[in-house]
Write a protein that holds these residues in place. Sequence first.
Motif, PDB file in Angstrom:
ATOM      1  N   ASN A   1      -3.416   0.084 -10.081  1.00 23.61           N
ATOM      2  CA  ASN A   1      -2.363  -0.120 -11.074  1.00 23.61           C
ATOM      3  C   ASN A   1      -2.102  -1.617 -11.220  1.00 23.61           C
ATOM      4  OD1 ASN A   1       0.132  -0.374 -12.435  1.00 23.61           O
ATOM      5  ND2 ASN A   1       0.820   1.629 -11.687  1.00 23.61           N
ATOM      6  N   LYS A   2      -2.191  -2.154 -12.430  1.00 26.68           N
ATOM      7  CA  LYS A   2      -2.004  -3.593 -12.640  1.00 26.68           C
ATOM      8  C   LYS A   2      -0.617  -4.055 -12.212  1.00 26.68           C
ATOM      9  CE  LYS A   2      -5.347  -4.314 -16.357  1.00 26.68           C
ATOM     10  NZ  LYS A   2      -5.560  -4.787 -17.748  1.00 26.68           N
ATOM     11  N   GLU A   3       0.379  -3.175 -12.321  1.00 25.36           N
ATOM     12  CA  GLU A   3       1.745  -3.556 -11.972  1.00 25.36           C
ATOM     13  C   GLU A   3       1.963  -3.639 -10.462  1.00 25.36           C
ATOM     14  OE1 GLU A   3       4.601  -1.101 -13.853  1.00 25.36           O
ATOM     15  OE2 GLU A   3       4.041  -1.683 -15.891  1.00 25.36           O
ATOM     16  N   THR A   4       1.168  -2.908  -9.690  1.00 27.13           N
ATOM     17  CA  THR A   4       1.369  -2.870  -8.235  1.00 27.13           C
ATOM     18  C   THR A   4       0.139  -3.354  -7.459  1.00 27.13           C
ATOM     19  OG1 THR A   4       0.633  -0.552  -8.182  1.00 27.13           O
ATOM     20  CG2 THR A   4       2.998  -0.946  -8.389  1.00 27.13           C
ATOM     21  N   GLY A   5      -0.929  -3.707  -8.161  1.00 23.07           N
ATOM     22  CA  GLY A   5      -2.186  -4.050  -7.499  1.00 23.07           C
ATOM     23  C   GLY A   5      -2.097  -5.220  -6.539  1.00 23.07           C
ATOM     24  N   ALA A   6      -1.204  -6.162  -6.815  1.00 21.60           N
ATOM     25  CA  ALA A   6      -1.082  -7.353  -5.957  1.00 21.60           C
ATOM     26  C   ALA A   6       0.005  -7.209  -4.892  1.00 21.60           C
ATOM     27  CB  ALA A   6      -0.800  -8.588  -6.815  1.00 21.60           C
ATOM     28  N   THR A   7       0.694  -6.075  -4.850  1.00 24.97           N
ATOM     29  CA  THR A   7       1.750  -5.880  -3.858  1.00 24.97           C
ATOM     30  C   THR A   7       1.139  -5.738  -2.466  1.00 24.97           C
ATOM     31  OG1 THR A   7       3.097  -4.699  -5.492  1.00 24.97           O
ATOM     32  CG2 THR A   7       3.719  -4.454  -3.177  1.00 24.97           C
ATOM     33  N   PRO A   8       1.531  -6.572  -1.506  1.00 26.39           N
ATOM     34  CA  PRO A   8       0.966  -6.479  -0.153  1.00 26.39           C
ATOM     35  C   PRO A   8       1.301  -5.149   0.506  1.00 26.39           C
ATOM     36  CG  PRO A   8       2.109  -8.576  -0.480  1.00 26.39           C
ATOM     37  CD  PRO A   8       2.467  -7.699  -1.645  1.00 26.39           C
ATOM     38  N   ILE A   9       0.334  -4.637   1.275  1.00 32.37           N
ATOM     39  CA  ILE A   9       0.505  -3.368   1.986  1.00 32.37           C
ATOM     40  C   ILE A   9       0.135  -3.554   3.456  1.00 32.37           C
ATOM     41  CG2 ILE A   9      -0.326  -0.991   2.254  1.00 32.37           C
ATOM     42  CD1 ILE A   9      -0.797  -0.917  -0.745  1.00 32.37           C
ATOM     43  N   ILE A  10       1.034  -3.120   4.346  1.00 32.73           N
ATOM     44  CA  ILE A  10       0.732  -3.038   5.772  1.00 32.73           C
ATOM     45  C   ILE A  10       0.663  -1.562   6.140  1.00 32.73           C
ATOM     46  CG2 ILE A  10       1.525  -3.529   8.112  1.00 32.73           C
ATOM     47  CD1 ILE A  10       2.936  -5.992   7.060  1.00 32.73           C
ATOM     48  N   MET A  11      -0.460  -1.137   6.694  1.00 32.70           N
ATOM     49  CA  MET A  11      -0.647   0.264   7.050  1.00 32.70           C
ATOM     50  C   MET A  11      -0.184   0.535   8.476  1.00 32.70           C
ATOM     51  SD  MET A  11      -4.468   1.007   5.557  1.00 32.70           S
ATOM     52  CE  MET A  11      -5.154  -0.058   6.809  1.00 32.70           C
ATOM     53  N   LEU A  12       0.387   1.718   8.688  1.00 26.85           N
ATOM     54  CA  LEU A  12       0.696   2.212  10.023  1.00 26.85           C
ATOM     55  C   LEU A  12      -0.333   3.283  10.358  1.00 26.85           C
ATOM     56  CD1 LEU A  12       4.593   2.624   9.821  1.00 26.85           C
ATOM     57  CD2 LEU A  12       3.278   0.646  10.605  1.00 26.85           C
ATOM     58  N   THR A  13      -1.081   3.092  11.453  1.00 25.62           N
ATOM     59  CA  THR A  13      -2.147   4.027  11.784  1.00 25.62           C
ATOM     60  C   THR A  13      -2.053   4.462  13.240  1.00 25.62           C
ATOM     61  OG1 THR A  13      -3.809   2.457  12.610  1.00 25.62           O
ATOM     62  CG2 THR A  13      -3.598   2.662  10.220  1.00 25.62           C
ATOM     63  N   ALA A  14      -2.637   5.629  13.530  1.00 22.81           N
ATOM     64  CA  ALA A  14      -2.727   6.096  14.911  1.00 22.81           C
ATOM     65  C   ALA A  14      -3.867   5.366  15.614  1.00 22.81           C
ATOM     66  CB  ALA A  14      -2.955   7.606  14.946  1.00 22.81           C
ATOM     67  N   ARG A  15      -3.817   5.316  16.926  1.00 19.17           N
ATOM     68  CA  ARG A  15      -4.774   4.523  17.702  1.00 19.17           C
ATOM     69  C   ARG A  15      -6.216   4.953  17.453  1.00 19.17           C
ATOM     70  NH1 ARG A  15      -3.906   1.016  21.508  1.00 19.17           N
ATOM     71  NH2 ARG A  15      -1.727   1.616  21.664  1.00 19.17           N
ATOM     72  N   GLY A  16      -6.462   6.242  17.245  1.00 18.10           N
ATOM     73  CA  GLY A  16      -7.834   6.720  17.109  1.00 18.10           C
ATOM     74  C   GLY A  16      -8.363   6.720  15.693  1.00 18.10           C
ATOM     75  N   GLU A  17      -7.663   6.083  14.752  1.00 17.47           N
ATOM     76  CA  GLU A  17      -8.053   6.150  13.338  1.00 17.47           C
ATOM     77  C   GLU A  17      -8.728   4.878  12.842  1.00 17.47           C
ATOM     78  OE1 GLU A  17      -4.302   6.962  11.500  1.00 17.47           O
ATOM     79  OE2 GLU A  17      -4.461   9.117  11.822  1.00 17.47           O
ATOM     80  N   GLU A  18      -9.674   4.322  13.636  1.00 13.50           N
ATOM     81  CA  GLU A  18     -10.309   3.069  13.242  1.00 13.50           C
ATOM     82  C   GLU A  18     -11.013   3.193  11.898  1.00 13.50           C
ATOM     83  OE1 GLU A  18     -13.466  -0.316  14.793  1.00 13.50           O
ATOM     84  OE2 GLU A  18     -13.126   1.478  15.979  1.00 13.50           O
ATOM     85  N   ALA A  19     -11.694   4.322  11.678  1.00 17.47           N
ATOM     86  CA  ALA A  19     -12.400   4.498  10.401  1.00 17.47           C
ATOM     87  C   ALA A  19     -11.427   4.463   9.235  1.00 17.47           C
ATOM     88  CB  ALA A  19     -13.167   5.823  10.407  1.00 17.47           C
ATOM     89  N   ASP A  20     -10.265   5.098   9.388  1.00 12.05           N
ATOM     90  CA  ASP A  20      -9.257   5.089   8.326  1.00 12.05           C
ATOM     91  C   ASP A  20      -8.700   3.685   8.104  1.00 12.05           C
ATOM     92  OD1 ASP A  20      -9.494   7.751   7.758  1.00 12.05           O
ATOM     93  OD2 ASP A  20      -7.797   8.379   8.984  1.00 12.05           O
ATOM     94  N   ARG A  21      -8.554   2.922   9.185  1.00 20.03           N
ATOM     95  CA  ARG A  21      -8.061   1.552   9.041  1.00 20.03           C
ATOM     96  C   ARG A  21      -9.030   0.717   8.211  1.00 20.03           C
ATOM     97  NH1 ARG A  21      -6.633   2.292  14.520  1.00 20.03           N
ATOM     98  NH2 ARG A  21      -8.342   1.024  15.319  1.00 20.03           N
ATOM     99  N   ILE A  22     -10.323   0.853   8.511  1.00 20.13           N
ATOM    100  CA  ILE A  22     -11.336   0.094   7.767  1.00 20.13           C
ATOM    101  C   ILE A  22     -11.345   0.505   6.306  1.00 20.13           C
ATOM    102  CG2 ILE A  22     -13.790  -0.408   7.556  1.00 20.13           C
ATOM    103  CD1 ILE A  22     -12.346  -1.694   9.958  1.00 20.13           C
ATOM    104  N   VAL A  23     -11.259   1.814   6.044  1.00 18.93           N
ATOM    105  CA  VAL A  23     -11.218   2.294   4.662  1.00 18.93           C
ATOM    106  C   VAL A  23      -9.980   1.739   3.958  1.00 18.93           C
ATOM    107  CG1 VAL A  23     -10.946   4.326   3.188  1.00 18.93           C
ATOM    108  CG2 VAL A  23     -12.541   4.384   5.095  1.00 18.93           C
ATOM    109  N   GLY A  24      -8.844   1.750   4.657  1.00 18.25           N
ATOM    110  CA  GLY A  24      -7.608   1.229   4.071  1.00 18.25           C
ATOM    111  C   GLY A  24      -7.723  -0.241   3.701  1.00 18.25           C
TER     112      GLY A  24
END
Length: 231
Positions: A72-95
């Motif tokens: 979305n052009k209106e939100t594309g530049a909004t910074p995002i910090i993800m909260l992840t579980a310890r075993g979700e390395e693959a999801d972190r990389i995808v995020g």
Amino acid sequence: MARGRVLIIEDDKDILNLVAWHLKAADYEVLKAEDGVSGLEAAVREKPDLIVLDLMLPGMDGLDVCKTLKRNKETGATPIIMLTARGEEADRIVGLELGADDYVVKPFSPRELVLRVQAVMRRAAAPVPAQDVLSVEGIAVDVQAHRVWIDGEEVVLTATEFKLLSELMHNRGRVLTRDRLLDRVWGYQFEGYARTVDTHIRRLRQKLGPYAQLVETIRGVGYRFRERSAS
């Protein structure tokens, strides 16, 4: 006066309230959402300065929320910090590849999360000190305006991508280690976070299109921005 508006999208009420309390104590205005759909709606409607996004959400998971926001052009530049579980390395990389700026692994220290919020907000607000315009071949970067063009066509970068590209171009021809990039772009150096640099470099190359090869990998050391494309 608030230091900025932070939207927290988290379905665990205890974590949601804990994070909100610490951010308010650090003088941030806080918005809350307990599922992906309402969080996405709040992000578009309220236009926060930063989003703290849990990956495991009911209805619409965090990865889908991140993907939708970044398209979305209106939100594309909004910074995002993800909260992840310890075993979700693959999801972190995808995020990170989808456009998230950083991640914090559960269980986490609320103080660490606040420090991450502060670091990401600083990146979004303050460009790399340099000349007003950086230009190499078909890439043009307006440092003050936070705008980038590839062959005359504007490309939208996240705050982290913009800072990373600016740092590389400002030091073109020099090898920058991952630790230096973490310090200059992310504002910290933590063990295990070199992977974050690699993921952002890969995403940045995708956005540079025909000039991706200008960002050169120096194996075992870091990265260098070439003076010109290899013939």
